[in-house]
Design an enzyme around this catalytic site. Structure first.
Site, PDB file in Angstrom:
ATOM      1  CG  ASP A  84      -1.597   1.193   1.567  1.00 25.85           C
ATOM      2  OD1 ASP A  84      -2.482   1.549   0.784  1.00 25.85           O
ATOM      3  OD2 ASP A  84      -1.278   1.833   2.579  1.00 25.85           O
ATOM      4  CG  ASP A 126      -1.889   7.742   0.466  1.00 23.63           C
ATOM      5  OD1 ASP A 126      -0.866   8.358   0.143  1.00 23.63           O
ATOM      6  OD2 ASP A 126      -2.962   7.841  -0.164  1.00 23.63           O
ATOM      7  CG  ASP A 155      -2.155   2.493   6.121  1.00 22.06           C
ATOM      8  OD1 ASP A 155      -2.641   2.041   5.062  1.00 22.06           O
ATOM      9  OD2 ASP A 155      -2.315   3.670   6.488  1.00 22.06           O
TER      10      ASP A 155
HETATM   11  O1  LIG Z   1      -5.949   7.509  -1.111  1.00 19.04           O
HETATM   12  C1  LIG Z   1      -6.365   6.881  -0.105  1.00 19.04           C
HETATM   13  O2  LIG Z   1      -7.456   7.107   0.433  1.00 19.04           O
HETATM   14  C2  LIG Z   1      -5.529   5.815   0.483  1.00 19.04           C
HETATM   15  O3  LIG Z   1      -4.455   5.420  -0.300  1.00 19.04           O
HETATM   16  P1  LIG Z   1      -3.715   4.043   0.082  1.00 19.04           P
HETATM   17  O4  LIG Z   1      -4.578   2.953  -0.472  1.00 19.04           O
HETATM   18  O5  LIG Z   1      -2.381   4.175  -0.591  1.00 19.04           O
HETATM   19  O6  LIG Z   1      -3.600   3.994   1.568  1.00 19.04           O
HETATM   20 MG   LIG Z   2      -2.878   3.182   3.265  1.00 15.99          MG
END
Ligand SMILES: O=C(O)COP(=O)(O)O
Ligand SMILES: [Mg+2]
Length: 236
Positions: free
Chosen positions: A11, A13, A172
């Site tokens: 992942d 973010d 996360d």
């Molecule tokens: O953009 C988001 O809401 C989250 O992004 P992610 O899947 O990389 O955690």
């Molecule tokens: Mg994330």
């Protein structure tokens, strides 16, 4: 190897990059443009994980903004401001480069699966120097479904020519855990990220880590990983 895994999907973010400062700033500017005061940092950070449309919807609902405000308009405002803030304040988390180097060194193939839209994802991966690590990037608007749907993970496997049964996910949030379990993949959760409204409590079946640098040893440790394989969401 414990899981038999050959590929690691990761992942973005809250796992690779601490993007909350950039996202919260862009959301604040959007809210101000709509005539209200920005929400507290922690509140907006808690809204990250389900992609931009959900983030914007949550921010509008929590702000003192007229309910009649057009969501599409708000999303356009967010995107415009995020173009400016993306990669500006956020940082790659400690242990990420070490972990990615060690995984490649150990022969794993890497894919990035994020709910962030493709355009800012590409910019951020390039800015941070993370782009070269990943064979494939599946973003929030790459296909019709986003995590927690399993399809982005399965799509990444197809793009890599990798067997989903030999993949794991590192993420996360509860969105990552749900997607991985639905795709029947073991899931590892970094404790430092943005878990979502329910925190870590409901993340059944996940193995928690403090750094990506722990991954090579964990993937080679049969006992812990097999526990993840054999105990999906319902068992704990
Ligand atoms: O953009 C988001 O809401 C989250 O992004 P992610 O899947 O990389 O955690
Ligand atoms: Mg994330």
């Amino acid at each position: 190897m414990g899981t038999g895994a050959r590929s690691v999907l990761i992942d973005l973010d809250g796992t690779l990059v601490d993007t909350a400062p950039d996202i919260v700033e862009a959301a604040g500017r959007m809210v101000q443009a709509l005539g209200a005061a920005p929400l507290p940092f922690k509140t907006v950070r808690g809204f990250i994980g389900n992609g931009v449309p959900t983030l914007v919807r949550r921010v509008l609902a929590a702000s003192a903004i007229a309910p009649a405000v057009d969501e599409q308009h708000a999303q356009r405002l967010f995107h415009r401001h995020y173009e400016d803030t993306n990669g500006r304040f956020g940082k790659v988390f400690p242990g990420v480069f070490d972990g990615l180097d060690a995984l490649l060194e150990a022969g794993y193939r890497l894919g990035c699966v994020t709910n962030k839209p493709r355009s800012p994802t590409g910019v951020l991966l390039a800015m941070t120097g993370l782009a070269p690590y990943f064979e494939v990037v599946v973003a929030g608007d790459s296909i019709a479904q986003m995590k927690p749907h399993p399809e982005p993970l399965l799509h990444a496997c197809r793009e890599m020519g990798a067997d989903p049964a030999l993949c794991v996910l590192v993420g996360d949030s509860s969105v990552d855990v749900a997607a991985a379990l639905a795709a029947l993949m073991p899931v590892f959760v970094v404790r430092y990220g943005y878990p979502g409204p329910d925190g870590h409590a409901g993340m059944r079946g996940a193995v928690f880590i403090d750094s990506l640098a722990e991954m090579p040893a964990l993937l080679a440790a049969p006992a812990r990983c097999q526990q993840t394989w054999r105990r999906p969401a319902t068992d704990h």
